[in-house]
Design an enzyme around this catalytic site. Structure first.
Site, mmCIF file in Angstrom:
data_model
loop_
_atom_site.group_PDB
_atom_site.id
_atom_site.type_symbol
_atom_site.label_atom_id
_atom_site.label_comp_id
_atom_site.label_asym_id
_atom_site.label_seq_id
_atom_site.Cartn_x
_atom_site.Cartn_y
_atom_site.Cartn_z
ATOM 1 N N GLU A 257 40.259 32.811 39.885
ATOM 2 C CA GLU A 257 40.502 30.817 40.037
ATOM 3 C C GLU A 257 41.946 30.943 40.383
ATOM 4 O O GLU A 257 42.542 30.082 40.370
ATOM 5 C CB GLU A 257 40.024 30.668 38.593
ATOM 6 C CG GLU A 257 40.969 31.318 37.371
ATOM 7 C CD GLU A 257 41.354 33.136 37.654
ATOM 8 O OE1 GLU A 257 40.791 33.955 38.203
ATOM 9 O OE2 GLU A 257 42.348 33.221 36.646
ATOM 10 N N CYS B 40 38.927 38.961 34.566
ATOM 11 C CA CYS B 40 40.030 40.252 33.689
ATOM 12 C C CYS B 40 39.515 39.814 32.646
ATOM 13 O O CYS B 40 39.291 40.791 31.709
ATOM 14 C CB CYS B 40 41.437 39.257 34.057
ATOM 15 S SG CYS B 40 42.894 39.909 33.581
ATOM 16 N N HIS C 288 41.692 38.195 40.085
ATOM 17 C CA HIS C 288 41.719 36.140 39.470
ATOM 18 C C HIS C 288 41.533 35.917 40.344
ATOM 19 O O HIS C 288 42.149 35.026 41.443
ATOM 20 C CB HIS C 288 42.539 35.934 38.595
ATOM 21 C CG HIS C 288 43.183 36.739 37.307
ATOM 22 N ND1 HIS C 288 43.448 35.716 36.522
ATOM 23 C CD2 HIS C 288 43.834 37.558 37.072
ATOM 24 C CE1 HIS C 288 43.216 36.480 35.239
ATOM 25 N NE2 HIS C 288 43.799 38.013 35.816
#
Lengths: 271, 1019
Positions: free
Chosen positions: A231, A95, A229
């Site tokens: 994660e 990001c 994202h």
């Protein structure tokens, strides 16, 4: 030896705790490193095996997302970063971290690691920030070490400036040929593989990125960045529709990316 | 050096705009175009935007030129130009615009882009000191409709309260006469010397002193201050110190006004109330609503549980979540500033409440935000009093402020609500809440929820500098809004400065450096140091050490300025060096400004000169208790007139209800909040197959990889205050708990927050109905006491805002009495959390809880009133609470959830069962076939209107997989649990009462209706 990950922090980066968590879950030892600790010489990137620039709003995204942080790295840490990449160690930007890597010219990058900006991330066509889930498809032919063996994953996007563009369209063909356009937004109702260049409708493509590009890697396949994202999908219970699915709870779809890099380092760097 | 060499005061600028093409639109311009169309029905052909940076400082033309593409403009997607306006380029703008508007800040207003640009320029040219940058925007318009006056457009895009504007009209554009705003230089202030305020004057003059100084102190309080300075002991002491013996200094009076402001010390909640109930004949005295109805029940609950760690006295309440971690929660309102500058006011609200969390205990990490807003109707077509913005502009601005504040701080916005009512036109309510987390014990063994200040600790001011912005915020918010309200009470937050500070403070906490910490909010240093001084018994503050944004501030202004992003922190002398080093690393301002003492006084100096000396006891306990009158007489409302109906017309009524702003989907707005940063959000604001069905409560799992969760929910139903504020408060609490139950909260660990926003309830010439409004407050508090006790739901923190009236153009608008009840609870295993969407065709649908004929002040009643131009009333039975029945049901239901017997659960609230059914169908793209005849067993008075649209409390719509139905029904035994029917394929929502069809509707049409009302954008 356990791979050591430098997770950068400071100045508005804000995804450092979950980024550290996913590397730890993948079997690495992650440290939160304030950028200034590298600039002032207290710490050196050389002592780490992976560098991660997490998401966030570095410097509030004023003057363009990732711009000011990119400059801090490009001017303040130029040689440390170049040496790190040239020594064959993996780098990821997620990001805002991806925006930083693109603005400082590390992505899509070049063989010489010249740090020349060739692409950018423009304001979404919607004109504003959005948080929504997307489906990504990976290029199985790419040499990107982060995405090896991956087909599709579901992850959230959370950005206002994620539209990947370039000044010279010929570059897109070049990057495509080299497998650098490694991950694209995809219509989840299609069969794998079916990524294509025509821009998909909103919100399948949340930002109207050229060629549906969600993330790219450098020619070596070691430096990788993406707007979504991974994660944020480290566990199944973080999925967008998990309450509708008959699943066995455990690791989420985004974890493979981090495992790939940690395993790469174990195999090729720390032995 | 030759030509172009920078002189010490060289003036340069850089301007930037998008390289627009068919594949790269100017999205900023399109957003403005879209805003004009959606909010103001003005359709222009095209809008472009450019950003200009005016640079002052030692920098030569060559350096500026070099910085254009190194810093200001993106070489790939933007054009940049140094010292030549882009509008002069035929290449970039081949067709001259029809209107050009340049908008820049007024001097002294926080300019975050300018500040960031300065930081960037220093990266390029580290040796160039003493530079400054101001950022402005230029909007270019083409194709303005002939019937639209350009000044209308100008008004929509700038706020005269904080911004300046330059305009080139059509003629000026033709001759390329572009607007060029001057650099917003701060005017040099002339510092006022310390004033002595003579209080030996008439009562009338005492009031004048208070009013003229915006002190918001009443006569009794002014007289209490007067009395203090008549005390011979005080006079003797002052003489010794060289202070004026018989009168306060301006700094002292200001400090007392801040500390005693309604905003800071909640005088109405602490008052002695004479309460008369004309309905029951009750005539009684209540000594402090807060102590009687909020503190007492919580303390009683605290004696039974071991998880209430810190309540009431800190910046937020703290509960033990497990052995290792505690959670804290706080909500604040930022109403007055949001009325004046919706963006800045709301942003300051959210980053301000984040600091309350950071300032809890020894410092907690903010991990989740909640936002609840109350606005005037977005489609309001009546006249707007002078000085107010249209509700749609307030809405858009507040939303943008909270979006920027939350997103840029990296804190997810996980839950919220938006309520609309015409009476919020005068003052919008902007509730910002934050949840924090901290390790229960620090490495050095101290418990993190306890502050450990000692005399001798050094007082640091950390974060931003002090300026003339934000003077009198605390006292101003304790007054009603008028045309004369000062713009200095408005500030714009700087989330990045604050984020750097949060990072630094949490690191300092973990290193054991922090002894005591609090936020600098309302009242500035005067409040923060003044409050902490109570812990050690004194403090000395040196205003000369305080870093300032501008010179010339008076001493009292430095003391009370509410400039943002500041914390006050106490550090042990031996840790000061480490603390300062850490601040330097993070590029955070940290300055030692004083020392905590045990002298019994709060002493403020400027170098050697004492400017204020206030005994701690007088400062904190000297404010006299208000004596107020309350009188309850139930209001009368005309009854609802129900239209003739059949099953199709009922479907159409539901269609219109779904489109009501209070019911309609807020997805367009909520999606632009980050609700997933920190990778913890398990139950998100939206769920369902297309992720667009509304969720109830949020569930987060804040420890990465662990499955214990926290539930966060809200309840707010101001409509019911029109009939009875008791019912309003009870319904708000039940709604918050019901929402939490829907996701499977652990009922043995729940805590609440009460946030009251009331119109002024003190009887006066301006408020002739003060007794009634106070009686409403008494009733709401009694509901809070009774319901929270029954639910074992302690209030661990709260806030009240008691002057939500606006008098503008001679017209007074008061908000409806509003209680926001927020809840935080434990979730034992987030993998068993339940979402609201129906899951599969064939699943069985149940309504748990009793339905009564309760349509008074319902959303349906208000819709029928609006549709009949007021002929139909809102009268009738307002929902009554039965806490024991509800709690038993909630316990059974959450137990069934923990056994994974429940597929979905959704709260029945606004617009009743019918709306809840529709929303559950949205999440499954399916229809339903239901027979609701069993509902009528519980109440002989119930009719189809009440069954479909009534808002009885304690009801949850549940779906169950057929394989679990028997076990589910068994587990609900002893509670009202009615089987209604099944989820069916297709689009039809069909509801019968036995054999009679009572409602038919198309799910997709309902969904379109529900989604279209508040669709704020193009997509």
């Amino acid at each position: 030896m356990i791979p050591k990950v430098a997770v950068l922090s400071g100045f508005g980066i804000n995804c450092e705790s979950e980024t550290m968590a996913v590397f730890e879950m993948a079997g690495a030892d992650a440290s939160k490193i304030h950028v200034n600790r590298l600039v002032n010489g207290e710490l050196n990137l050389n002592d780490y095996h992976i560098m991660a620039i997490p998401g966030g709003f570095s410097f509030g995204d004023h003057l363009g997302s990732g711009r000011l942080m990119g400059n801090r790295l490009r001017f303040g840490l130029r040689e440390q970063v170049r040496n790190f990449v040239k020594s064959g160690k993996p780098v990821i930007g997620i990001c805002n971290g991806f925006q930083v890597l693109v603005k400082m010219g590390l992505l899509p990058g070049d063989e010489d690691v010249s740090l020349t900006q060739t692409a950018s991330l423009a304001l979404n066509d919607s004109g504003h920030y959005e948080n929504r889930w997307v489906t990504l498809e990976f290029d199985s032919q790419s040499n990107c070490i982060w995405t090896k063996g991956m087909t599709r994953i579901r992850v959230p996007v959370r950005h206002g400036e994620g539209k990947f563009v370039t000044a010279d369209k010929k570059l897109l063909d070049e990057w495509s040929k080299l497998g650098q356009l490694v991950v694209k937004y995809i219509d989840p109702t299609t069969e794998y593989p079916s990524s294509r260049d025509e821009v998909l409708p909103y919100p399948i493509s949340p930002n109207q990125s050229w060629r549906n590009i969600a993330g790219v890697c450098d020619p070596s396949g070691l430096v990788f960045g993406l707007m979504p994202h991974p994660e944020a999908n480290h566990s199944t219970w973080l999925g967008a529709t998990w309450t509708r699915e008959d699943i066995e709870h455990g690791e989420g779809e985004g974890m493979k990316i981090f495992r790939n890099a940690v395993n790469y380092v174990k195999k090729n760097i720390v032995n | 050096m030759g030509e172009g060499d920078g002189s010490p005061i060289s003036e340069n600028f850089v301007e930037v705009t998008t390289k627009e093409s068919s594949e790269l639109p100017d999205s900023k311009g399109n957003s403005i175009k879209n805003m004009l169309l959606m909010d103001h029905q003005i359709e222009v052909e095209k809008v472009r935007v450019s950003t200009k940076y005016d640079i002052r400082g030692v920098l030569n033309k060559f350096e500026v030129q070099k910085s254009v593409y190194d810093l200001f403009a993106d070489p790939i997607i933007e054009f940049g130009s140094a010292n030549d306006l882009l509008l002069n380029s035929d290449k970039i703008f081949p067709v001259k615009p029809h209107l050009v508007v340049q908008v820049g800040f007024k001097p002294g207003v926080t300019d975050n882009s300018g500040q960031a640009a300065l930081d960037g320029l220093l990266t390029l040219f580290p040796s160039s000191k003493d530079m400054k940058i101001s950022c402005s925007r230029t909007y270019m318009f083409w194709g303005i409709p002939a019937n639209i006056d350009a000044s209308e457009i100008v008004k929509k895009i700038y706020n005269p309260m904080i911004e300046r504007v330059g305009v080139s009209d059509r003629n000026a554009c033709l001759i390329s006469d572009w607007p060029e705003l001057d650099y917003p230089e701060l005017t040099t202030l002339t510092e006022q010397t310390l004033q002595i305020i003579d209080l030996e004057v008439s009562d009338k003059d005492l009031i004048k002193i208070s009013e003229k100084g915006l002190l918001a102190l009443n006569l009794i309080e002014m007289k209490a201050i007067q009395a203090n300075y008549r005390d011979p002991i005080i006079r003797l002491e002052r003489k010794k110190l060289g202070l004026p013996e018989k009168a306060p200094t301006d700094a002292e009076l200001e400090c007392l006004a801040q500390t005693w402001s309604e905003h800071c010390c909640h005088k109405i909640f602490a008052s002695k109330i004479h309460h008369v109930d004309l309905e029951t004949g009750e005539d009684t005295y209540i000594d402090s609503l807060f102590k009687t109805y909020i503190m007492k029940p919580t303390l009683d609950i605290q004696s039974d549980v071991d998880w209430l760690l810190s309540i009431f006295h800190d910046n937020s309440g703290v509960i033990a979540w497990n052995d290792d971690w505690s959670l804290c929660i706080k909500a604040e309102t930022h109403n007055s500033p949001s009325a004046l500058d919706p963006f800045g006011g709301a942003m300051t609200g959210i980053v301000g409440v984040n600091r309350d969390i950071l300032g809890t205990g020894l410092g907690a990490r903010p991990i989740a935000n909640t936002d609840v807003f109350c606005f005037g109707p977005p489609d309001y077509s009546g006249t707007i009093p002078e000085g107010l913005f249209h509700p749609s502009r307030v809405f858009r601005g507040v939303h943008a402020g909270v979006r920027a504040g939350g997103n840029e701080s990296g804190i997810p916005t996980v839950n919220g609500a938006i309520v609309f009512d015409e009476r919020y036109l005068g003052k919008p309510l902007v509730y910002c809440g934050t949840v924090g987390i901290m390790p229960r014990v620090l490495l050095d063994g101290r418990e993190s929820h306890d502050k450990t200040p000692k005399p001798g600790n050094i007082i640091y001011m950390v974060g931003g500098k002090v300026g003339s912005d934000g003077i009198h915020g605390a006292t101003f918010s304790s007054l009603e809004l008028t045309e004369a309200s000062p713009s200095s009470a408005v500030q714009i937050g700087d989330p990045i400065t604050q984020k750097k500070m949060i990072d630094m403070v949490l690191e300092a906490r973990d290193l054991g450096l922090i002894q005591v910490i609090t936020d600098n909010g309302a009242g500035g240093l005067s409040s923060s140091v003044g409050e902490l001084a109570e812990l050690t018994g004194g403090a000395e503050l040196d205003l000369a050490a305080v870093p300032l944004k501008q010179s010339g501030l008076s001493k009292w202004e430095i003391l009370v300025s509410e400039s943002q992003e500041r914390m006050t922190i106490g550090i042990d002398p031996e840790d000061c060096q480490a603390f300062e080093k850490l601040a330097e690393l993070h590029e955070v301002e940290a300055t030692a400004v004083g020392t905590f003492t045990d002298s019994g006084a709060f002493v403020v100096r400027y170098d050697e000169e004492i400017v204020a000396h206030l005994p701690i006891s007088f400062l904190h306990d000297g404010c006299p208790q208000l004596q107020l009158e309350s009188e309850w007489k139930p209001p009368k409302h005309s009854p609802i007139i129900f239209p003739l109906s059949n099953h199709k017309l009922m479907g159409e009524i539901l269609l219109r209800l779904m489109a009501r702003p209070n019911v309609a989907s807020k997805e367009w707005w909520v999606r632009s909040y980050d609700h997933e940063v920190i990778a913890q959000t398990v139950i998100k604001p939206f769920c369902g197959i297309n992720q667009d069905a509304p969720g109830d409560a949020a569930v987060i799992a804040p420890i990465q990889g662990k499955t214990q969760g926290a539930v966060i929910s809200n309840g707010i139903v101001p409509r019911y205050s029109d009939i009875d504020a008791y019912a309003m408060a009870a319904a708000s609490i039940d709604e918050a708990l019901r929402n939490a139950v829907c996701v499977g909260v652990d009922l043995d660990l729940i805590a609440g927050l009460d946030n009251f926003c009331w119109p002024d309830p003190v009887e006066s010439v301006k408020t002739p109905d003060g007794r009634y409004k106070l009686a409403q407050l008494v009733r709401a508090n009694r509901a809070l006491d009774e319901v929270c006790r029954a639910y074992n739901l302690p209030c661990i923190s709260g806030k009240d805002s008691m002057k939500n009236d606006a008098t503008l153009g001679g017209e007074k608008i008061s908000v409806p009495p509003t209680l926001l009840f927020s809840l935080i609870g434990n979730h034992s295993d987030v993998r068993k959390a339940v979402s609201s969407d129906f899951k599969e065709v064939g699943d069985l649908i149940y309504l748990v809880g009793e339905t009564h004929q309760e349509l008074g002040a319902s959303e349906l009643a208000f819709m029928l009133r609006d549709e009949s131009n007021g002929k139909s009333g809102i009268g009738g039975q307002v929902p009554k609470i039965n806490t024991s029945r509800n709690l038993s049901l909630y316990r059974s239901l959450t137990k069934a959830m923990s056994k994974e017997l429940v597929s979905s659960a959704h709260d029945c609230s606004d617009a009743g069962l019918a709306a809840a059914i529709a929303e559950c169908c949205f999440g499954c793209d399916s229809g339903v076939d239901l027979d609701i005849s069993d509902l009528f067993n519980a109440d002989a008075n119930l009719d189809n209107w009440g069954a479909l649209f009534g808002e009885s409390l304690g009801r949850i719509l549940v779906s169950v997989n057929p394989k679990n139905s028997e076990m589910f029904e068994n587990s609900m035994q002893g509670n009202e649990c009615n089987y209604l029917g099944k989820v069916i394929p297709g689009d039809e929502i069909s509801i019968t009462n036995s054999k009679v069809q009572i409602l038919t509707a198309s799910m997709s049409e309902l969904k379109d209706s529900w989604k279209s009302t508040l669709n704020g954008g193009r997509n």
